[in-house]
Design an enzyme around this catalytic site. Structure first.
Site, PDB file in Angstrom:
ATOM      1  N   GLU A 160     -16.761   3.296  25.556  1.00  0.00           N
ATOM      2  CA  GLU A 160     -16.582   1.694  25.316  1.00  0.00           C
ATOM      3  C   GLU A 160     -17.330   1.287  24.085  1.00  0.00           C
ATOM      4  O   GLU A 160     -18.315   1.752  23.645  1.00  0.00           O
ATOM      5  CB  GLU A 160     -17.182   1.473  26.619  1.00  0.00           C
ATOM      6  CG  GLU A 160     -16.275   0.537  27.611  1.00  0.00           C
ATOM      7  CD  GLU A 160     -15.440  -0.709  27.211  1.00  0.00           C
ATOM      8  OE1 GLU A 160     -14.899  -0.564  25.735  1.00  0.00           O
ATOM      9  OE2 GLU A 160     -15.325  -1.494  27.833  1.00  0.00           O
ATOM     10  N   ASP A 161     -16.870   0.167  23.640  1.00  0.00           N
ATOM     11  CA  ASP A 161     -17.568  -0.637  22.346  1.00  0.00           C
ATOM     12  C   ASP A 161     -18.898  -1.190  22.899  1.00  0.00           C
ATOM     13  O   ASP A 161     -19.985  -1.108  22.311  1.00  0.00           O
ATOM     14  CB  ASP A 161     -16.608  -1.731  22.010  1.00  0.00           C
ATOM     15  CG  ASP A 161     -15.695  -2.660  22.851  1.00  0.00           C
ATOM     16  OD1 ASP A 161     -16.350  -2.297  23.924  1.00  0.00           O
ATOM     17  OD2 ASP A 161     -15.200  -3.398  22.481  1.00  0.00           O
TER      18      ASP A 161
ATOM     19  N   ASP B 193     -21.559  -5.093  28.844  1.00  0.00           N
ATOM     20  CA  ASP B 193     -21.874  -6.520  29.057  1.00  0.00           C
ATOM     21  C   ASP B 193     -22.253  -6.508  30.649  1.00  0.00           C
ATOM     22  O   ASP B 193     -23.279  -6.017  31.142  1.00  0.00           O
ATOM     23  CB  ASP B 193     -20.859  -7.420  28.463  1.00  0.00           C
ATOM     24  CG  ASP B 193     -21.276  -9.011  28.571  1.00  0.00           C
ATOM     25  OD1 ASP B 193     -22.402  -9.211  28.771  1.00  0.00           O
ATOM     26  OD2 ASP B 193     -20.523  -9.797  28.382  1.00  0.00           O
TER      27      ASP B 193
ATOM     28  N   ARG C  93     -11.774  -7.156  14.351  1.00  0.00           N
ATOM     29  CA  ARG C  93     -11.787  -5.627  14.679  1.00  0.00           C
ATOM     30  C   ARG C  93     -11.938  -5.070  13.425  1.00  0.00           C
ATOM     31  O   ARG C  93     -12.584  -3.962  13.574  1.00  0.00           O
ATOM     32  CB  ARG C  93     -10.521  -5.338  15.419  1.00  0.00           C
ATOM     33  CG  ARG C  93     -10.224  -6.074  16.805  1.00  0.00           C
ATOM     34  CD  ARG C  93      -9.347  -5.038  17.584  1.00  0.00           C
ATOM     35  NE  ARG C  93      -9.070  -5.941  18.520  1.00  0.00           N
ATOM     36  CZ  ARG C  93      -9.381  -5.803  19.889  1.00  0.00           C
ATOM     37  NH1 ARG C  93     -10.544  -5.411  20.157  1.00  0.00           N
ATOM     38  NH2 ARG C  93      -8.944  -6.491  21.040  1.00  0.00           N
TER      39      ARG C  93
ATOM     40  N   ASP D  10     -13.586  -7.593  18.841  1.00  0.00           N
ATOM     41  CA  ASP D  10     -12.894  -8.821  18.568  1.00  0.00           C
ATOM     42  C   ASP D  10     -13.452 -10.094  19.233  1.00  0.00           C
ATOM     43  O   ASP D  10     -14.163 -10.234  20.364  1.00  0.00           O
ATOM     44  CB  ASP D  10     -11.465  -8.734  18.832  1.00  0.00           C
ATOM     45  CG  ASP D  10     -11.204  -8.984  20.364  1.00  0.00           C
ATOM     46  OD1 ASP D  10     -12.014  -8.230  21.167  1.00  0.00           O
ATOM     47  OD2 ASP D  10     -10.431  -9.820  21.014  1.00  0.00           O
TER      48      ASP D  10
ATOM     49  N   PHE E 129     -22.886 -13.115  21.111  1.00  0.00           N
ATOM     50  CA  PHE E 129     -21.266 -12.392  20.938  1.00  0.00           C
ATOM     51  C   PHE E 129     -21.219 -11.955  19.566  1.00  0.00           C
ATOM     52  O   PHE E 129     -21.360 -12.620  18.646  1.00  0.00           O
ATOM     53  CB  PHE E 129     -20.200 -13.544  21.302  1.00  0.00           C
ATOM     54  CG  PHE E 129     -18.816 -12.888  21.758  1.00  0.00           C
ATOM     55  CD1 PHE E 129     -18.751 -12.803  22.899  1.00  0.00           C
ATOM     56  CD2 PHE E 129     -17.971 -12.933  20.674  1.00  0.00           C
ATOM     57  CE1 PHE E 129     -17.354 -12.201  23.101  1.00  0.00           C
ATOM     58  CE2 PHE E 129     -16.716 -12.405  20.954  1.00  0.00           C
ATOM     59  CZ  PHE E 129     -16.263 -11.756  22.014  1.00  0.00           C
ATOM     60  N   VAL E 130     -20.744 -10.507  19.919  1.00  0.00           N
ATOM     61  CA  VAL E 130     -20.934  -9.763  18.497  1.00  0.00           C
ATOM     62  C   VAL E 130     -19.422  -9.512  18.213  1.00  0.00           C
ATOM     63  O   VAL E 130     -18.518  -9.253  19.049  1.00  0.00           O
ATOM     64  CB  VAL E 130     -21.565  -8.598  18.471  1.00  0.00           C
ATOM     65  CG1 VAL E 130     -23.193  -9.004  18.452  1.00  0.00           C
ATOM     66  CG2 VAL E 130     -21.286  -7.830  19.750  1.00  0.00           C
TER      67      VAL E 130
ATOM     68  N   LYS F  88      -9.079  -2.142  23.634  1.00  0.00           N
ATOM     69  CA  LYS F  88      -8.943  -1.679  22.239  1.00  0.00           C
ATOM     70  C   LYS F  88     -10.187  -1.581  21.468  1.00  0.00           C
ATOM     71  O   LYS F  88     -10.092  -0.831  20.596  1.00  0.00           O
ATOM     72  CB  LYS F  88      -7.887  -2.906  21.728  1.00  0.00           C
ATOM     73  CG  LYS F  88      -6.642  -2.826  22.079  1.00  0.00           C
ATOM     74  CD  LYS F  88      -5.766  -3.973  21.431  1.00  0.00           C
ATOM     75  CE  LYS F  88      -5.149  -4.821  22.000  1.00  0.00           C
ATOM     76  NZ  LYS F  88      -4.730  -5.759  21.431  1.00  0.00           N
ATOM     77  N   GLY F  89     -11.179  -2.222  22.214  1.00  0.00           N
ATOM     78  CA  GLY F  89     -12.587  -2.416  21.373  1.00  0.00           C
ATOM     79  C   GLY F  89     -13.031  -1.116  20.827  1.00  0.00           C
ATOM     80  O   GLY F  89     -13.835  -1.193  19.865  1.00  0.00           O
TER      81      GLY F  89
HETATM   82  P1  IMP Z   1     -18.216  -6.038  30.943  1.00  0.00           P
HETATM   83  O1  IMP Z   1     -17.013  -5.730  31.813  1.00  0.00           O
HETATM   84  O2  IMP Z   1     -18.637  -7.549  31.104  1.00  0.00           O
HETATM   85  O3  IMP Z   1     -19.321  -5.057  30.875  1.00  0.00           O
HETATM   86  O4  IMP Z   1     -17.177  -6.324  29.604  1.00  0.00           O
HETATM   87  C1  IMP Z   1     -17.220  -5.352  28.715  1.00  0.00           C
HETATM   88  C2  IMP Z   1     -16.167  -6.011  27.867  1.00  0.00           C
HETATM   89  O5  IMP Z   1     -16.055  -7.430  27.412  1.00  0.00           O
HETATM   90  C3  IMP Z   1     -15.950  -5.363  26.555  1.00  0.00           C
HETATM   91  O6  IMP Z   1     -15.031  -3.896  26.528  1.00  0.00           O
HETATM   92  C4  IMP Z   1     -15.683  -6.189  25.239  1.00  0.00           C
HETATM   93  O7  IMP Z   1     -14.040  -5.932  25.449  1.00  0.00           O
HETATM   94  C5  IMP Z   1     -15.965  -7.313  25.867  1.00  0.00           C
HETATM   95  N1  IMP Z   1     -16.996  -8.053  25.442  1.00  0.00           N
HETATM   96  C6  IMP Z   1     -18.348  -8.360  26.010  1.00  0.00           C
HETATM   97  N2  IMP Z   1     -19.169  -8.774  25.119  1.00  0.00           N
HETATM   98  C7  IMP Z   1     -18.645  -8.884  23.902  1.00  0.00           C
HETATM   99  C8  IMP Z   1     -19.019  -9.244  22.765  1.00  0.00           C
HETATM  100  O8  IMP Z   1     -20.155  -9.663  22.454  1.00  0.00           O
HETATM  101  N3  IMP Z   1     -17.969  -9.203  21.702  1.00  0.00           N
HETATM  102  C9  IMP Z   1     -16.780  -8.835  22.012  1.00  0.00           C
HETATM  103  N4  IMP Z   1     -16.379  -8.385  23.181  1.00  0.00           N
HETATM  104  C10 IMP Z   1     -17.175  -8.407  24.089  1.00  0.00           C
HETATM  105 MG    MG Z   2     -13.713  -3.508  25.510  1.00  0.00          MG
END
Ligand code: IMP
Ligand code: MG
Length: 179
Positions: free
Chosen positions: A103-104, A107, A169, A163, A156-157, A48-49
């Site tokens: 994507e938001d 990470d 959000r 969220d 963490f943002v 949802k981000g």
């Molecule tokens: P990844 O698979 O580790 O790249 O994760 C990506 C997902 O993790 C994003 O779509 C977010 O939903 C969540 N995420 C990663 N870092 C943050 C953060 O700092 N704040 C909020 N959500 C995060």
């Molecule tokens: Mg996400």
């Protein structure tokens, strides 16, 4: 600047203001519009981000595009669970389509890596990736980010769609979570 306090946790350090985000979204939309000019593209919001970023971005695009949504889950709280679950798929088959995943934040990269491979395995013609935020130092998967808003430190943002356990959000800016 609007500041909201929820359940004793505050995102009161404005890290990226609404204005900075708006300006960056405009320049990303201009670049995407140039790159996809004359092509058919399906813009896919990773729920949802990304919904806030996605809705601002598509309104700035100068191309005709289809929109769709996909939902995967990989996070619990501020810690990655490491495992990706498919919650909802695209409405139509990705076969033969130019797909832009929105994507938001990237990470570890595991979510987008999984989605990109999944869509290509289902015969999407092209799959590109657009993220608002890139936490470069946390990367585990080797995935190319085609369009990026901001590179940010490994903090963490929240806000602007992002969220912490479904909170924050709706903040119009991006803040660093304070506990
Ligand atoms: P990844 O698979 O580790 O790249 O994760 C990506 C997902 O993790 C994003 O779509 C977010 O939903 C969540 N995420 C990663 N870092 C943050 C953060 O700092 N704040 C909020 N959500 C995060
Ligand atoms: Mg996400």
């Amino acid at each position: 600047m609007i500041k909201r306090s929820l359940h004793g946790k505050r995102a009161d350090e404005v890290f990226l203001s609404a204005l900075r985000i708006k300006q960056r979204v405009k320049s990303l939309a201009d670049k995407i519009s140039r790159d996809y000019a004359g092509k058919e593209v399906l813009i896919v919001s990773v729920l949802k981000g990304s919904v806030v970023f996605f809705s601002d971005l598509i309104r700035r695009l100068k191309i005709n595009c289809g929109v769709d949504f996909i939902s995967v889950s990989s996070y619990k709280g501020a810690e990655s669970s490491g495992e990706i679950r498919f919650l909802a798929d695209l409405k139509e088959s990705p076969e033969g389509k130019n797909i832009l995943l929105v994507e938001d934040i990237i990470d570890s990269g595991c979510t987008l890596d999984y989605l990109k491979k999944n869509l290509l395995a289902r015969k999407a013609s092209t799959v590109r990736v657009c993220v608002l935020l890139d936490k470069k130092t946390a990367r585990k998967a080797d995935i190319k980010v085609d369009y990026k808003g901001f590179t940010i430190p490994d903090k963490f943002v929240v806000g602007y769609g992002l969220d912490y356990n479904e909170q924050y959000r709706g903040l119009p800016y991006i803040g660093i979570l304070k506990t």
